[in-house]
Enzyme design. Structure first.
Site, PDB file in Angstrom:
ATOM      1  CG  LEU A  64      74.678  81.133  67.208  1.00 51.34           C
ATOM      2  CD1 LEU A  64      73.487  81.042  65.986  1.00 51.34           C
ATOM      3  CD2 LEU A  64      75.536  82.307  67.131  1.00 51.34           C
ATOM      4  CB  CYS A  65      74.502  75.555  69.589  1.00 53.26           C
ATOM      5  SG  CYS A  65      73.602  74.664  68.446  1.00 53.26           S
ATOM      6  CG  HIS A  66      78.627  73.529  64.436  1.00 46.86           C
ATOM      7  ND1 HIS A  66      79.340  72.558  64.240  1.00 46.86           N
ATOM      8  CD2 HIS A  66      78.858  74.777  63.529  1.00 46.86           C
ATOM      9  CE1 HIS A  66      80.007  72.570  63.269  1.00 46.86           C
ATOM     10  NE2 HIS A  66      79.598  73.792  62.416  1.00 46.86           N
ATOM     11  N   GLY A  68      72.295  74.043  65.803  1.00 48.55           N
ATOM     12  CA  GLY A  68      70.814  74.209  66.537  1.00 48.55           C
ATOM     13  C   GLY A  68      70.450  73.157  67.586  1.00 48.55           C
ATOM     14  CB  ILE A  93      77.378  79.824  64.124  1.00 47.71           C
ATOM     15  CG1 ILE A  93      78.529  80.738  63.921  1.00 47.71           C
ATOM     16  CG2 ILE A  93      78.467  78.487  64.230  1.00 47.71           C
ATOM     17  CD1 ILE A  93      78.250  82.237  64.383  1.00 47.71           C
TER      18      ILE A  93
END
Length: 107
Positions: A64-66, A68, A93
Site C-alpha cells: 500500500l502507498c498513497h 498506488g 490509501i
C-alpha cells in the site's frame, strides 16, 4: 502474474480467516497522518534491505502507498524476489479512505 488488487478485494481479504499482511511503503510522516490499523510500515527505500528479514515469502502481502504507484513498483520487485503473493493495492490509501473507510484522514 497479477500485480494488483482492488480496495474491495483487500477489505474482503482482511475480513477472512487468513488476512494478508498490509505492507505500507509510504514515508513515516504519511503513515502517521493515516494508515490501515495493523499495517506494517516499511518505506519504499527500505524494502530491499528489510524484506528478506521481516517478510514471509509464502504470506499474502498487500502493498500500500498513497495512490498506488510506489506500491506497484514494490509489489513487482517483491514478486521478482520470490514473494509471489505480493500485490499492490490499486488506488492506495487515498482510495481506501474514499471508498472503504471515510473516517480516515486524506491528504
Amino acid at each position: 502474474m497479477e500485480l494488483e488488487i482492488t480496495v474491495d478485494e483487500l477489505k474482503a481479504q482482511l475480513a477472512s480467516a487468513h488476512p494478508p499482511l498490509v505492507l505500507d511503503v509510504r514515508e513515516g510522516w504519511e503513515y502517521e497522518t493515516t494508515h490501515i490499523p495493523g499495517s506494517k510500515l516499511m518505506p519504499m527505500q527500505e524494502v530491499p534491505s528489510r524484506a528478506f528479514n521481516e517478510l514471509d515469502e509464502d504470506q499474502h502481502i498487500a502493498v500500500l502507498c498513497h495512490h498506488g504507484a510506489r506500491s506497484l513498483s514494490v509489489a513487482n520487485w517483491l514478486q521478482q524476489q520470490g514473494f509471489s503473493n505480493a500485490r499492490s493495492v490499486a488506488g492506495g490509501i487515498d482510495l481506501w479512505a474514499k471508498v472503504i473507510d471515510p473516517k480516515l484522514p486524506r491528504y
